[in-house]
Design a protein around this motif. Sequence first.
Motif, PDB file in Angstrom:
ATOM      1  N   ILE A  38     -42.586 -77.665  40.093  1.00 58.88           N
ATOM      2  CA  ILE A  38     -41.790 -78.193  38.986  1.00 58.88           C
ATOM      3  C   ILE A  38     -42.656 -78.152  37.734  1.00 58.88           C
ATOM      4  N   ILE A  39     -42.184 -77.452  36.717  1.00 56.51           N
ATOM      5  CA  ILE A  39     -42.893 -77.360  35.445  1.00 56.51           C
ATOM      6  C   ILE A  39     -42.143 -78.173  34.396  1.00 56.51           C
ATOM      7  N   GLY A  40     -42.858 -79.043  33.710  1.00 61.49           N
ATOM      8  CA  GLY A  40     -42.259 -79.845  32.651  1.00 61.49           C
ATOM      9  C   GLY A  40     -42.501 -79.213  31.295  1.00 61.49           C
ATOM     10  N   ILE A  70     -37.706 -75.848  36.259  1.00 58.22           N
ATOM     11  CA  ILE A  70     -38.180 -76.292  34.944  1.00 58.22           C
ATOM     12  C   ILE A  70     -37.392 -77.521  34.508  1.00 58.22           C
ATOM     13  N   ASN A  71     -38.110 -78.600  34.241  1.00 59.01           N
ATOM     14  CA  ASN A  71     -37.504 -79.820  33.722  1.00 59.01           C
ATOM     15  C   ASN A  71     -37.765 -79.892  32.228  1.00 59.01           C
ATOM     16  N   ASP A  72     -36.703 -79.874  31.429  1.00 58.57           N
ATOM     17  CA  ASP A  72     -36.829 -79.887  29.978  1.00 58.57           C
ATOM     18  C   ASP A  72     -36.618 -81.301  29.461  1.00 58.57           C
ATOM     19  N   PHE A  73     -37.643 -81.858  28.825  1.00 60.60           N
ATOM     20  CA  PHE A  73     -37.609 -83.222  28.324  1.00 60.60           C
ATOM     21  C   PHE A  73     -37.357 -83.235  26.815  1.00 60.60           C
ATOM     22  N   ALA A  74     -37.179 -84.417  26.272  1.00 63.83           N
ATOM     23  CA  ALA A  74     -36.848 -84.565  24.849  1.00 63.83           C
ATOM     24  C   ALA A  74     -38.007 -84.183  23.938  1.00 63.83           C
ATOM     25  N   GLN A  81     -45.821 -87.572  30.174  1.00 63.83           N
ATOM     26  CA  GLN A  81     -45.561 -88.772  30.970  1.00 63.83           C
ATOM     27  C   GLN A  81     -45.080 -88.408  32.368  1.00 63.83           C
ATOM     28  N   ALA A  82     -44.260 -87.368  32.459  1.00 63.77           N
ATOM     29  CA  ALA A  82     -43.753 -86.934  33.760  1.00 63.77           C
ATOM     30  C   ALA A  82     -44.885 -86.416  34.636  1.00 63.77           C
ATOM     31  N   LEU A  83     -45.854 -85.720  34.034  1.00 67.90           N
ATOM     32  CA  LEU A  83     -47.003 -85.232  34.798  1.00 67.90           C
ATOM     33  C   LEU A  83     -47.834 -86.391  35.324  1.00 67.90           C
ATOM     34  N   ILE A  84     -48.118 -87.346  34.463  1.00 71.50           N
ATOM     35  CA  ILE A  84     -48.905 -88.505  34.876  1.00 71.50           C
ATOM     36  C   ILE A  84     -48.153 -89.302  35.945  1.00 71.50           C
ATOM     37  N   GLY A  93     -47.271 -77.459  27.470  1.00 72.50           N
ATOM     38  CA  GLY A  93     -47.300 -78.469  26.416  1.00 72.50           C
ATOM     39  C   GLY A  93     -48.478 -78.304  25.493  1.00 72.50           C
ATOM     40  N   ALA A  94     -48.567 -79.164  24.511  1.00 70.83           N
ATOM     41  CA  ALA A  94     -49.569 -79.056  23.452  1.00 70.83           C
ATOM     42  C   ALA A  94     -50.981 -79.286  23.977  1.00 70.83           C
ATOM     43  N   TYR A  95     -51.905 -78.494  23.464  1.00 72.96           N
ATOM     44  CA  TYR A  95     -53.316 -78.575  23.852  1.00 72.96           C
ATOM     45  C   TYR A  95     -53.908 -79.954  23.601  1.00 72.96           C
ATOM     46  N   GLU A  96     -53.472 -80.619  22.538  1.00 77.75           N
ATOM     47  CA  GLU A  96     -54.031 -81.926  22.191  1.00 77.75           C
ATOM     48  C   GLU A  96     -53.911 -82.935  23.331  1.00 77.75           C
ATOM     49  N   HIS A  97     -52.908 -82.759  24.193  1.00 74.75           N
ATOM     50  CA  HIS A  97     -52.715 -83.717  25.280  1.00 74.75           C
ATOM     51  C   HIS A  97     -53.878 -83.696  26.267  1.00 74.75           C
ATOM     52  N   THR A  98     -54.510 -82.544  26.433  1.00 76.85           N
ATOM     53  CA  THR A  98     -55.672 -82.501  27.341  1.00 76.85           C
ATOM     54  C   THR A  98     -56.818 -83.344  26.774  1.00 76.85           C
ATOM     55  N   ILE A  99     -57.004 -83.291  25.469  1.00 74.49           N
ATOM     56  CA  ILE A  99     -58.068 -84.072  24.831  1.00 74.49           C
ATOM     57  C   ILE A  99     -57.778 -85.563  24.958  1.00 74.49           C
TER      58      ILE A  99
END
Length: 343
Positions: A38-40, A70-74, A81-84, A93-99
Amino acid sequence: MKRRTFVAGAAALAAGSALAALAPARAADGKIEKPDLIIGVGGKPLLYYLPLTIAEQKGFFKEEGLNVTINDFAGGAKSLQALIGGSVDIVAGAYEHTIRMQNKGQNIIAVCGLGRFPGIVVAVRKSLADDIKSVKDLKGRKMGVTAPGSSTALMLQYALKKNGLAIDDAALIGIGSGSSAVAAIKNGEVDGLSHVDPVIAQLESDGEIKVLIDTRTEKGTRDVFGGPNPAATVYLPHDFAQTNPVTTQKVVNAFMKALDFIHSAKPEDIAATVPAEYLLGDKQLYMRAFEASREMYSPDGMITKEGYDSMMSVLKGLDPELANADVAFDKTFDPTFVKAAKR
């Protein structure tokens, strides 16, 4: 799915680093550990996430032996949040989230770069152009973003601060993607927006907006950030990559095929590949939007140290939690799967 926690100690990180070097070798000819994935994502119809749609529609995931849902979120914050929370395995998703996650002790890492520039545009309604001539005039205005906490929100906040305003001087309102975002401008629900194509292209074509900032090109990105600014990536828990190296390699293979297709395809090929509803009722407009944005897609799946430095500078300036952060580049991006990708 069972809730997972991705908090790693120093010993686990050291062991993970050793395993990372072995991952491509283990992934070369091994059995896929987890073929059903499942990819978000937060806003799949947007050109920001075109590599995901291409990998899906061209059958690249299936070619790699993967069954992907594929789960498409808002917005991007929701997919994180879904990954966590454990309801998705991987996120586009955005690179900044890894940081951000690494700084919180959660070992989330990017394994493939999809966008080397944000592709985000800050604009205001054309009817307000006489009153809003620059970012400095956005104080007190309602500005639409895909979702609060998303990369479109971050971009707007950075622009506000760079222009001497507080990051909350403009109200950020989630307007989603696609037709809902277009309607938010046309109906006067917001004064402007921070968004991406094809929404921006649609509003420009209809004469609805005046552009203040444009990061769809390298020049536009450097004008804002002083350097490149990595955008969409494929990121996942580090322990997922180590437990499922073959699966991870297959995922990266599929995305690399998608990037190759994007850089070689004609605009009409792209328009013919994406779902019809992504065109917003205007195929020619979508094709022009793609061509204008093609430069932002990564040619090689890599994230550079220069890009990391640029992103860290932005985050340190915006988020008090990151002001004194010490997150190493190699904790945010593992290049081994890209380097081993079969394209």
